[in-house]
Design a protein around this motif. Structure first.
Motif: not given
Length: 289
Positions: A144-168
């Protein structure tokens, strides 16, 4: 949150940022030296002796951020000598340094722009050998991780999510991931026997610091978030199902802030850029049964 000067173990890998063409990656010239970023030895000249494996429960991705708040990231101290790092970026994206909730240093990732080719950047951490400390296999682990999400954060095909931390990636045989899609924190763990996903029903508040943790315990996946302002649990979810062995291609990086390929390049068509600030990532692997 921990201070920016703490390290998981005594031996660390210092990584420094150098400029590179865009798109691509800011190569962190892996060196060993002090946390100030002064290099004692280049990677090519460093000893080839492998350090002793850390004890179970060690945070394998603890970071010491190098840079000044408001300025571009200069480098990172990684708390494990077999983990190397670099910044992957596209279309002018960069990672900047910002103050975290307790005054420590944090990573400011690119803001949402709505453009067809928005600025994108992610910090990636990879094992330097074919079977490194970031491999989890059938063992129980937490990340996991600590995070602070912006008020505007997704809405396009390219930026349609908010992936925080991952492998694979979802198309890979193995994956573990935390995202904040639609403002709700979820965790996905995939292995040789199946996929288990858990998502918290309540949404996070923008511009608020949280701590996200997801754990795999056998066939059980638990995800939870804590408000770092109230220090109270802000949501939790559990899911159960067969997972099996979580395996990865050699060198596949763990990333903070977006989706990356095995070669370290950002996924151009759907980066799912996390728009906000992250700090203090965690990956701990428990002893094999």
């Amino acid at each position: 949150m921990r201070s920016a000067t703490s390290l998981a173990i005594a031996v660390s890998a210092v990584v420094l940022v150098s400029c590179s063409p865009d798109p691509g990656a800011d190569q962190f010239g892996s060196t060993r030296g002090s946390s100030s970023g002064s290099a004692a030895t280049t990677e090519a000249d460093a000893t080839t002796t492998s350090p002793a494996a850390p004890p179970p429960g060690t945070n394998l991705v603890r970071l010491d951020i190098i840079g000044q708040p408001g300025s571009p990231l200069l480098g990172v101290n990684v708390g494990h000598a077999q983990v190397v790092a670099q910044v992957a970026r596209r279309d002018g994206g960069q990672i900047r340094v910002e103050r975290g909730v307790d005054g420590g240093l944090a990573l400011r990732l690119p803001a949402y722009s709505g453009a067809a080719a928005p600025p994108r950047a992610a910090l990636q951490l990879a094992s330097s050998g074919p079977h490194g400390p970031l491999d989890v296999g059938v063992q129980d682990f937490e990340f996991g991780t600590d995070f602070r999400l912006d008020a505007e954060s997704q809405g396009t095909e390219v930026d349609g999510g908010n992936n925080l931390i991952q492998r694979g990636l979802a198309s890979d045989p193995g994956q573990f991931k935390i995202d904040v899609d639609g403002g709700r924190v979820g965790c996905r763990v995939a292995g040789s026997e199946g996929v288990v996903e858990a998502r918290i029903s309540s949404s996070v508040r923008p511009d608020t610091w949280y701590r996200a943790r997801c754990s795999r315990n056998g066939d059980v996946v638990d995800v939870r978030i804590e408000s770092l302002e109230s220090l109270k649990t802000a949501g939790a979810a559990t899911a159960t199902g067969s997972i099996g062995d979580i395996s990865f291609d050699a060198g596949l990086p763990l990333s903070l802030g977006g989706k990356v390929r095995a070669d370290g390049e950002l996924i151009a068509s759907a980066t799912d850029q996390f728009n906000g600030v992250v700090a203090d990532p965690v990956l701990t692997v428990r002893a094999a049964p």
